[in-house]
Design an enzyme around this catalytic site. Sequence first.
Site, PDB file in Angstrom:
ATOM      1  N   ARG A  72      -6.877  10.378  -4.664  1.00 42.79           N
ATOM      2  CA  ARG A  72      -6.276  11.721  -4.658  1.00 42.79           C
ATOM      3  C   ARG A  72      -5.590  11.966  -5.988  1.00 42.79           C
ATOM      4  O   ARG A  72      -4.702  11.212  -6.384  1.00 42.79           O
ATOM      5  CB  ARG A  72      -5.274  11.889  -3.514  1.00 42.79           C
ATOM      6  CG  ARG A  72      -4.975  13.382  -3.214  1.00 42.79           C
ATOM      7  CD  ARG A  72      -3.851  13.562  -2.188  1.00 42.79           C
ATOM      8  NE  ARG A  72      -2.602  13.133  -2.767  1.00 42.79           N
ATOM      9  CZ  ARG A  72      -1.666  12.439  -2.118  1.00 42.79           C
ATOM     10  NH1 ARG A  72      -1.831  12.096  -0.867  1.00 42.79           N
ATOM     11  NH2 ARG A  72      -0.568  12.077  -2.740  1.00 42.79           N
ATOM     12  N   GLU A  84      -0.281  12.418 -11.243  1.00 39.34           N
ATOM     13  CA  GLU A  84      -0.781  11.034 -11.190  1.00 39.34           C
ATOM     14  C   GLU A  84      -2.111  11.019 -10.453  1.00 39.34           C
ATOM     15  O   GLU A  84      -2.480  11.988  -9.787  1.00 39.34           O
ATOM     16  CB  GLU A  84       0.219  10.116 -10.466  1.00 39.34           C
ATOM     17  CG  GLU A  84       0.438  10.546  -9.028  1.00 39.34           C
ATOM     18  CD  GLU A  84       0.880   9.410  -8.115  1.00 39.34           C
ATOM     19  OE1 GLU A  84       0.803   8.228  -8.494  1.00 39.34           O
ATOM     20  OE2 GLU A  84       1.271   9.723  -6.969  1.00 39.34           O
ATOM     21  N   ASN A 100      -3.972   8.789  -7.621  1.00 31.23           N
ATOM     22  CA  ASN A 100      -3.793   7.726  -6.621  1.00 31.23           C
ATOM     23  C   ASN A 100      -5.135   7.154  -6.235  1.00 31.23           C
ATOM     24  O   ASN A 100      -6.053   7.893  -5.878  1.00 31.23           O
ATOM     25  CB  ASN A 100      -3.108   8.300  -5.382  1.00 31.23           C
ATOM     26  CG  ASN A 100      -1.693   8.738  -5.676  1.00 31.23           C
ATOM     27  OD1 ASN A 100      -0.820   7.919  -5.921  1.00 31.23           O
ATOM     28  ND2 ASN A 100      -1.464  10.046  -5.677  1.00 31.23           N
ATOM     29  N   SER A 113      -2.774   9.492   1.557  1.00 28.98           N
ATOM     30  CA  SER A 113      -2.532   9.946   2.933  1.00 28.98           C
ATOM     31  C   SER A 113      -2.558  11.470   3.029  1.00 28.98           C
ATOM     32  O   SER A 113      -2.763  12.168   2.036  1.00 28.98           O
ATOM     33  CB  SER A 113      -1.192   9.391   3.414  1.00 28.98           C
ATOM     34  OG  SER A 113      -0.163   9.860   2.605  1.00 28.98           O
ATOM     35  N   LYS A 115       0.246   3.808 -13.435  1.00 23.40           N
ATOM     36  CA  LYS A 115       0.720   4.893 -14.313  1.00 23.40           C
ATOM     37  C   LYS A 115       0.538   4.537 -15.784  1.00 23.40           C
ATOM     38  O   LYS A 115       0.335   5.408 -16.624  1.00 23.40           O
ATOM     39  CB  LYS A 115       2.159   5.227 -13.969  1.00 23.40           C
ATOM     40  CG  LYS A 115       2.211   6.166 -12.765  1.00 23.40           C
ATOM     41  CD  LYS A 115       3.272   5.888 -11.779  1.00 23.40           C
ATOM     42  CE  LYS A 115       3.085   6.795 -10.570  1.00 23.40           C
ATOM     43  NZ  LYS A 115       2.922   6.052  -9.312  1.00 23.40           N
ATOM     44  N   LYS A 124       8.731   6.480 -15.338  1.00 25.47           N
ATOM     45  CA  LYS A 124       8.046   5.933 -14.160  1.00 25.47           C
ATOM     46  C   LYS A 124       7.721   4.448 -14.301  1.00 25.47           C
ATOM     47  O   LYS A 124       7.121   4.042 -15.288  1.00 25.47           O
ATOM     48  CB  LYS A 124       6.714   6.670 -13.939  1.00 25.47           C
ATOM     49  CG  LYS A 124       6.861   8.154 -13.725  1.00 25.47           C
ATOM     50  CD  LYS A 124       5.524   8.756 -13.308  1.00 25.47           C
ATOM     51  CE  LYS A 124       5.654  10.250 -13.105  1.00 25.47           C
ATOM     52  NZ  LYS A 124       4.400  10.840 -12.598  1.00 25.47           N
ATOM     53  N   GLU A 135       4.147   2.875  -6.329  1.00 32.62           N
ATOM     54  CA  GLU A 135       3.571   3.971  -5.553  1.00 32.62           C
ATOM     55  C   GLU A 135       4.442   4.270  -4.346  1.00 32.62           C
ATOM     56  O   GLU A 135       5.214   3.432  -3.905  1.00 32.62           O
ATOM     57  CB  GLU A 135       2.165   3.587  -5.061  1.00 32.62           C
ATOM     58  CG  GLU A 135       1.149   3.316  -6.148  1.00 32.62           C
ATOM     59  CD  GLU A 135       0.896   4.524  -7.008  1.00 32.62           C
ATOM     60  OE1 GLU A 135       0.951   5.662  -6.504  1.00 32.62           O
ATOM     61  OE2 GLU A 135       0.658   4.333  -8.220  1.00 32.62           O
ATOM     62  N   GLY A 136       4.249   5.458  -3.807  1.00 39.13           N
ATOM     63  CA  GLY A 136       4.856   5.759  -2.513  1.00 39.13           C
ATOM     64  C   GLY A 136       6.106   6.618  -2.567  1.00 39.13           C
ATOM     65  O   GLY A 136       6.720   6.892  -1.541  1.00 39.13           O
ATOM     66  N   ARG A 183       1.592  19.876  -0.961  1.00 36.79           N
ATOM     67  CA  ARG A 183       2.923  19.447  -0.517  1.00 36.79           C
ATOM     68  C   ARG A 183       3.957  20.329  -1.190  1.00 36.79           C
ATOM     69  O   ARG A 183       3.824  20.661  -2.377  1.00 36.79           O
ATOM     70  CB  ARG A 183       3.172  17.988  -0.908  1.00 36.79           C
ATOM     71  CG  ARG A 183       2.433  17.000  -0.010  1.00 36.79           C
ATOM     72  CD  ARG A 183       2.575  15.593  -0.506  1.00 36.79           C
ATOM     73  NE  ARG A 183       2.005  15.455  -1.851  1.00 36.79           N
ATOM     74  CZ  ARG A 183       2.144  14.386  -2.611  1.00 36.79           C
ATOM     75  NH1 ARG A 183       2.829  13.351  -2.187  1.00 36.79           N
ATOM     76  NH2 ARG A 183       1.586  14.346  -3.814  1.00 36.79           N
TER      77      ARG A 183
HETATM   78  P1  ADP Z   1       4.303   8.119  -6.657  1.00 37.09           P
HETATM   79  O1  ADP Z   1       3.127   7.275  -6.994  1.00 37.09           O
HETATM   80  O2  ADP Z   1       5.479   7.332  -6.222  1.00 37.09           O
HETATM   81  O3  ADP Z   1       3.955   9.246  -5.729  1.00 37.09           O
HETATM   82  P2  ADP Z   1       4.533  10.208  -8.692  1.00 37.09           P
HETATM   83  O4  ADP Z   1       4.146  10.039 -10.091  1.00 37.09           O
HETATM   84  O5  ADP Z   1       3.629  11.042  -7.857  1.00 37.09           O
HETATM   85  O6  ADP Z   1       4.759   8.760  -8.047  1.00 37.09           O
HETATM   86  O7  ADP Z   1       5.979  10.811  -8.639  1.00 37.09           O
HETATM   87  C1  ADP Z   1       6.619  11.131  -7.426  1.00 37.09           C
HETATM   88  C2  ADP Z   1       7.056  12.589  -7.423  1.00 37.09           C
HETATM   89  O8  ADP Z   1       7.888  12.856  -8.545  1.00 37.09           O
HETATM   90  C3  ADP Z   1       5.926  13.600  -7.539  1.00 37.09           C
HETATM   91  O9  ADP Z   1       5.360  13.893  -6.274  1.00 37.09           O
HETATM   92  C4  ADP Z   1       6.648  14.800  -8.128  1.00 37.09           C
HETATM   93  O10 ADP Z   1       7.358  15.528  -7.148  1.00 37.09           O
HETATM   94  C5  ADP Z   1       7.659  14.140  -9.053  1.00 37.09           C
HETATM   95  N1  ADP Z   1       7.070  14.043 -10.404  1.00 37.09           N
HETATM   96  C6  ADP Z   1       6.422  12.991 -10.922  1.00 37.09           C
HETATM   97  N2  ADP Z   1       5.998  13.250 -12.173  1.00 37.09           N
HETATM   98  C7  ADP Z   1       6.379  14.497 -12.445  1.00 37.09           C
HETATM   99  C8  ADP Z   1       6.259  15.353 -13.586  1.00 37.09           C
HETATM  100  N3  ADP Z   1       5.654  14.930 -14.698  1.00 37.09           N
HETATM  101  N4  ADP Z   1       6.778  16.594 -13.515  1.00 37.09           N
HETATM  102  C9  ADP Z   1       7.422  17.017 -12.399  1.00 37.09           C
HETATM  103  N5  ADP Z   1       7.592  16.264 -11.311  1.00 37.09           N
HETATM  104  C10 ADP Z   1       7.085  15.017 -11.314  1.00 37.09           C
HETATM  105 MG    MG Z   2       1.155   7.546  -6.377  1.00 33.38          MG
HETATM  106 MG    MG Z   3       2.678  10.794  -6.091  1.00 38.64          MG
END
Ligand code: ADP
Ligand code: MG
Ligand code: MG
Length: 481
Positions: free
Chosen positions: A126, A148, A150, A155, A315, A373, A377-378, A457
């Site tokens: 995803r 990102e 995944n 899910s 990442k 970051k 994950e999660g 979401r």
């Molecule tokens: P994970 O793998 O834990 O889901 P993410 O990279 O998706 O990690 O980051 C978790 C959340 O943080 C994202 O769903 C988003 O809401 C916020 N986020 C992450 N990166 C960004 C970004 N570059 N700009 C804005 N919000 C972000």
């Molecule tokens: Mg993720």
């Molecule tokens: Mg995410």
Amino acid sequence: MSDLASTLTDEHLQILKDAALDFCLSHGLVVRTPFSNDPTALAGGVINAPVSLFPTPFPANAYKDAIKIQPLYNQLVHDISQDDAFLKEIMENLSTVDDFVKRLYDLYLVVKKEGIAQPASLGIHRSDYIIHLNQGQDFSDAKIKQVELNTIAVSFGSLSSLTADLHRYLTTTTGYFTDKLDISAIPNSGSIESVASGLASAHLHYGSKTAKVMMVVQPGERNAFDQRWIEYNLLKNHGIVLIRKTLAEVADHGRLDPKTKALYIDDQEVSVAYYRSAYATTDYPTEKEWDGRLLAERSLAIKCPTIAYQLVGAKKVQQVLAAPGQLERFVKDPESAAQLRTSFTGLYPLDSSPEGVAAYEAALVNSEDLVMKPQREGGGNNIYGKDIQSTLKTLTVEQRNAYILMDIIRPPITKNVLLRMGELQRADVVSELGVYGIYLHDGQKAIRNDNGGHLLRTKGVESNEGGVAAGFAVIDSILLV
Ligand code: ADP
Ligand code: MG
Ligand code: MG
């Protein structure tokens, strides 16, 4: 942009809430209540999945772009997974500062050295996006920017399809939004069917009529119904049985056929090992869970994902690809590479390279527009704003390498009403689009490379993170505008 909530009175909201709650409970748009492991709670301990009351406007062009590039991302994951030297350089560096990545990479090395038993691999990915609007630009001109990609345990494919159904139902039956909302503009995601069909394709490719698909689950999973819908669909549409096992159960009950390396759980042969677990440090509380993972990875079962696909989802890999020329090593067609690059936002290393040092120094001066970051994950793992500066100051140059920096993407703010734990809340919200990808490679060629539907979401603007399971966001649907 029209605000669907503005004309709703409290009485309207009460009627919508009652109708929505019953729809959720009737249709399995639910999650288990917390701490519901006793038998009576298991029989009835569910609550509505967190959802919005109506769809969120989303630019049609941005949606189309995200759908269009998904097969490119699917192919990219596979191609990177085959580049041992590329993975080695990244993972060896991370391994010195991140014990979890080291464990995963060591597992990759062990299996690789032994010889991969199963040449085929299944990806159910995803790719997540937030839309970005330049100043003065029209909403409909917003562009997708990737948060990102995944590659493991993605899910909400099922609950997102059901949420679109909920929104169509509420709109049609109440008539409250009919002047503002045309339900034909809510695109069908079909992600329940596509995830199940991906598993079915892999199962057929494995080629045993008596084998079963195994979903590797977390003990006490609250989001079990999102998973069950896949199981039911797999049975109904494809006649394939899915069994649920934890990593510990795989370790305790699993064995490999000494000749073929076929994976058996007790006497049951496994065609596909589909992970809805195994991505977080907490999924491996003891060595037993690592044993279970290793056993499955060594086996003839088709893995979704392979350990290599999981590593590609790091990442750090996303950040390295954004560096000049890196993506283009894997994507030879210039037009395809350009399409993918348009979805990137600024990504920066935090290593000892000149770029890494420059990014570090710039973040110490101003970190308001950045997110930091780790390789996790999660949800709930990122660092924002001033915390970036205080964290950076505590890290050595080597330790910084465990993280990347990324530009914050700031989407347009919309309004919605969120229904969480039976309670309504009017909120200023932002949304994150997820596009599922289904990819099956037989070791020689891709035999499936498809788009697998989408997820929206939505979360309150004040929250940095966006995970539904982590309690930050709700499941929404898209209203194309
Ligand atoms: P994970 O793998 O834990 O889901 P993410 O990279 O998706 O990690 O980051 C978790 C959340 O943080 C994202 O769903 C988003 O809401 C916020 N986020 C992450 N990166 C960004 C970004 N570059 N700009 C804005 N919000 C972000
Ligand atoms: Mg993720
Ligand atoms: Mg995410």
